[in-house]
Design a protein around this motif. Structure first.
Motif, PDB file in Angstrom:
ATOM      1  N   ALA A   1       0.834  -1.206   0.000  1.00 58.15           N
ATOM      2  CA  ALA A   1       0.000   0.000   0.000  1.00 58.15           C
ATOM      3  C   ALA A   1       0.864   1.250   0.000  1.00 58.15           C
ATOM      4  CB  ALA A   1      -0.926   0.000   1.214  1.00 58.15           C
ATOM      5  N   LEU A   2       1.941   1.233   0.781  1.00 57.71           N
ATOM      6  CA  LEU A   2       2.826   2.389   0.837  1.00 57.71           C
ATOM      7  C   LEU A   2       3.551   2.576  -0.485  1.00 57.71           C
ATOM      8  CD1 LEU A   2       4.085   4.671   2.428  1.00 57.71           C
ATOM      9  CD2 LEU A   2       5.843   3.072   3.207  1.00 57.71           C
ATOM     10  N   ILE A   3       3.987   1.480  -1.077  1.00 58.66           N
ATOM     11  CA  ILE A   3       4.666   1.564  -2.368  1.00 58.66           C
ATOM     12  C   ILE A   3       3.753   2.188  -3.407  1.00 58.66           C
ATOM     13  CG2 ILE A   3       5.565   0.183  -4.283  1.00 58.66           C
ATOM     14  CD1 ILE A   3       6.659  -1.758  -2.144  1.00 58.66           C
ATOM     15  N   ARG A   4       2.496   1.702  -3.462  1.00 61.70           N
ATOM     16  CA  ARG A   4       1.547   2.257  -4.438  1.00 61.70           C
ATOM     17  C   ARG A   4       1.339   3.741  -4.220  1.00 61.70           C
ATOM     18  NH1 ARG A   4      -1.254  -2.552  -3.226  1.00 61.70           N
ATOM     19  NH2 ARG A   4      -2.620  -1.417  -1.809  1.00 61.70           N
TER      20      ARG A   4
ATOM     21  N   LEU B   1      21.167   7.719  -6.297  1.00 59.92           N
ATOM     22  CA  LEU B   1      19.863   8.071  -6.856  1.00 59.92           C
ATOM     23  C   LEU B   1      19.260   9.305  -6.179  1.00 59.92           C
ATOM     24  CD1 LEU B   1      18.311   4.505  -7.253  1.00 59.92           C
ATOM     25  CD2 LEU B   1      19.544   5.865  -8.945  1.00 59.92           C
ATOM     26  N   GLN B   2      20.004   9.862  -5.229  1.00 57.86           N
ATOM     27  CA  GLN B   2      19.573  11.072  -4.515  1.00 57.86           C
ATOM     28  C   GLN B   2      18.190  10.874  -3.864  1.00 57.86           C
ATOM     29  OE1 GLN B   2      19.891  14.399  -7.194  1.00 57.86           O
ATOM     30  NE2 GLN B   2      22.104  14.188  -7.410  1.00 57.86           N
ATOM     31  N   LEU B   3      18.069   9.752  -3.150  1.00 56.04           N
ATOM     32  CA  LEU B   3      16.837   9.417  -2.453  1.00 56.04           C
ATOM     33  C   LEU B   3      17.052   9.579  -0.955  1.00 56.04           C
ATOM     34  CD1 LEU B   3      15.978   6.182  -4.464  1.00 56.04           C
ATOM     35  CD2 LEU B   3      15.047   8.471  -4.816  1.00 56.04           C
ATOM     36  N   ARG B   4      15.985   9.909  -0.231  1.00 64.91           N
ATOM     37  CA  ARG B   4      16.105  10.199   1.192  1.00 64.91           C
ATOM     38  C   ARG B   4      16.131   8.944   2.053  1.00 64.91           C
ATOM     39  NH1 ARG B   4      12.224  13.998  -0.148  1.00 64.91           N
ATOM     40  NH2 ARG B   4      10.596  12.759   0.848  1.00 64.91           N
ATOM     41  N   ASN B   5      15.392   7.917   1.648  1.00 63.88           N
ATOM     42  CA  ASN B   5      15.270   6.764   2.530  1.00 63.88           C
ATOM     43  C   ASN B   5      14.945   5.501   1.739  1.00 63.88           C
ATOM     44  OD1 ASN B   5      12.397   6.852   2.004  1.00 63.88           O
ATOM     45  ND2 ASN B   5      12.281   8.486   3.534  1.00 63.88           N
TER      46      ASN B   5
ATOM     47  N   TYR C   1      11.094   3.664  -6.121  1.00 65.91           N
ATOM     48  CA  TYR C   1      11.870   3.845  -7.354  1.00 65.91           C
ATOM     49  C   TYR C   1      12.046   2.503  -8.079  1.00 65.91           C
ATOM     50  CZ  TYR C   1      15.913   4.800 -10.355  1.00 65.91           C
ATOM     51  OH  TYR C   1      16.762   4.907 -11.439  1.00 65.91           O
ATOM     52  N   ALA C   2      12.381   1.462  -7.299  1.00 68.04           N
ATOM     53  CA  ALA C   2      12.601   0.148  -7.890  1.00 68.04           C
ATOM     54  C   ALA C   2      11.347  -0.367  -8.588  1.00 68.04           C
ATOM     55  CB  ALA C   2      13.053  -0.842  -6.819  1.00 68.04           C
TER      56      ALA C   2
ATOM     57  N   ARG D   1       8.859   1.469  -9.740  1.00 64.43           N
ATOM     58  CA  ARG D   1       8.580   2.325 -10.893  1.00 64.43           C
ATOM     59  C   ARG D   1       9.448   1.944 -12.086  1.00 64.43           C
ATOM     60  NH1 ARG D   1       9.398   6.742  -8.442  1.00 64.43           N
ATOM     61  NH2 ARG D   1      11.428   7.275  -9.331  1.00 64.43           N
ATOM     62  N   GLN D   2      10.686   1.546 -11.809  1.00 67.56           N
ATOM     63  CA  GLN D   2      11.631   1.190 -12.872  1.00 67.56           C
ATOM     64  C   GLN D   2      11.584  -0.293 -13.241  1.00 67.56           C
ATOM     65  OE1 GLN D   2      13.474   3.309 -14.586  1.00 67.56           O
ATOM     66  NE2 GLN D   2      12.893   5.122 -13.410  1.00 67.56           N
ATOM     67  N   GLY D   3      10.787  -1.075 -12.515  1.00 67.69           N
ATOM     68  CA  GLY D   3      10.695  -2.503 -12.799  1.00 67.69           C
ATOM     69  C   GLY D   3      11.879  -3.293 -12.277  1.00 67.69           C
ATOM     70  N   ILE D   4      12.556  -2.785 -11.252  1.00 65.08           N
ATOM     71  CA  ILE D   4      13.720  -3.467 -10.678  1.00 65.08           C
ATOM     72  C   ILE D   4      13.247  -4.250  -9.464  1.00 65.08           C
ATOM     73  CG2 ILE D   4      16.068  -3.193  -9.812  1.00 65.08           C
ATOM     74  CD1 ILE D   4      16.067  -0.398 -11.021  1.00 65.08           C
ATOM     75  N   VAL D   5      12.649  -5.393  -9.688  1.00 66.03           N
ATOM     76  CA  VAL D   5      12.101  -6.201  -8.597  1.00 66.03           C
ATOM     77  C   VAL D   5      12.499  -7.645  -8.809  1.00 66.03           C
ATOM     78  CG1 VAL D   5      10.028  -6.872  -7.350  1.00 66.03           C
ATOM     79  CG2 VAL D   5      10.129  -4.627  -8.456  1.00 66.03           C
ATOM     80  N   ALA D   6      13.061  -8.264  -7.780  1.00 69.64           N
ATOM     81  CA  ALA D   6      13.493  -9.650  -7.868  1.00 69.64           C
ATOM     82  C   ALA D   6      12.299 -10.582  -7.757  1.00 69.64           C
ATOM     83  CB  ALA D   6      14.510  -9.954  -6.766  1.00 69.64           C
TER      84      ALA D   6
END
Length: 232
Positions: free
Chosen positions: A137-140, A209-213, A220-221, A223-228
């Motif tokens: 839910a948080l990811i979405r 990637l200049q991300l905070r946390n 980001y992963a 959104r970019q389709g970087i999921v194992a």
């Protein structure tokens, strides 16, 4: 636990006496965790944390006088104590508000005693922890918010699409595992590397990637389709 190591020191806050007693009993039974004290509301929790200086404060969200989210803000404005939020309710607004207040963990009260103890260890080590039931839910929500912001920025000033080119292959592998909601130790087991090495790679991912946390990294992963592949 060796003689040189001290237990993780914890304070607990919940306005339900039976729940509070149960939490204390569960954590006191762990050889590497010490409960320093308990509180029945958010104000008591703030004062207790100030007096005892624990490693972790485990706070219920819905409490009288001062709720857990308000207490978290006040605690973290004074000192560096990690906070785990506990709640009965699967509410995204509670989750988001807790993270914005600075909480390092968010756990539902349906968690097992083992999950509760492990959550304390996880945030005490500097990692973030989210209830698995709330992660997607948080990811979405995060992906949607970031996509809307990117669309707005693109309309005003066309920008180059972000890529994963700055990441090494190992950093990409770690990010892909993190996108499943795995902890550093779980990622290490899957990639056959140490948890500290995973932590180092994640720090580099955030910097590049200049991300905070970690939450932003997971969004980001996805959104970019970087999921194992999911663990069996």
């Amino acid at each position: 636990m060796t003689g040189a190591e001290r237990p993780t020191r914890v304070v607990l806050a919940d306005d339900e006496p039976l729940m509070l007693a149960g939490l204390a009993a569960i954590l006191d039974a762990q050889p590497d965790i010490e409960v320093l004290g308990t509180a029945a509301d958010g104000r008591q929790a703030v004062d207790l944390v100030a007096r005892t200086q624990p490693d972790v404060a485990c706070l219920d969200i819905e409490m009288p006088v001062m709720n857990g989210i308000e207490a978290t803000r006040e605690i973290l404005s004074r000192q560096e104590t990690q906070v785990v939020m506990l709640t009965t309710f699967r509410r995204e607004d509670y989750l988001v508000d807790s993270l914005q207040a600075g909480a390092s963990g968010f756990l539902l009260k349906t968690a097992t005693p083992e999950q509760l103890a492990e959550s304390i260890r996880t945030v005490a080590s500097g990692e973030a922890l989210l209830a698995p039931e709330m992660t997607q839910a948080l990811i979405r929500r995060t992906v949607h918010a970031e996509s809307a912001a990117q669309d707005s920025a693109t309309q005003s000033s066309p920008a180059r699409d972000s890529t994963v080119e700055p990441l090494s292959q190992r950093e990409r592998d770690v990010l892909a595992q993190a996108a499943l909601g795995l902890s550093n130790s779980e990622i290490g087991e899957r990639l056959f590397i140490g948890a500290e090495t995973v932590k180092t790679h994640m720090s580099r991912v955030l910097a590049k990637l200049q991300l905070r946390n970690r939450v932003q990294a997971v969004a980001y992963a996805h959104r970019q389709g970087i999921v194992a592949d999911s663990p069996e």
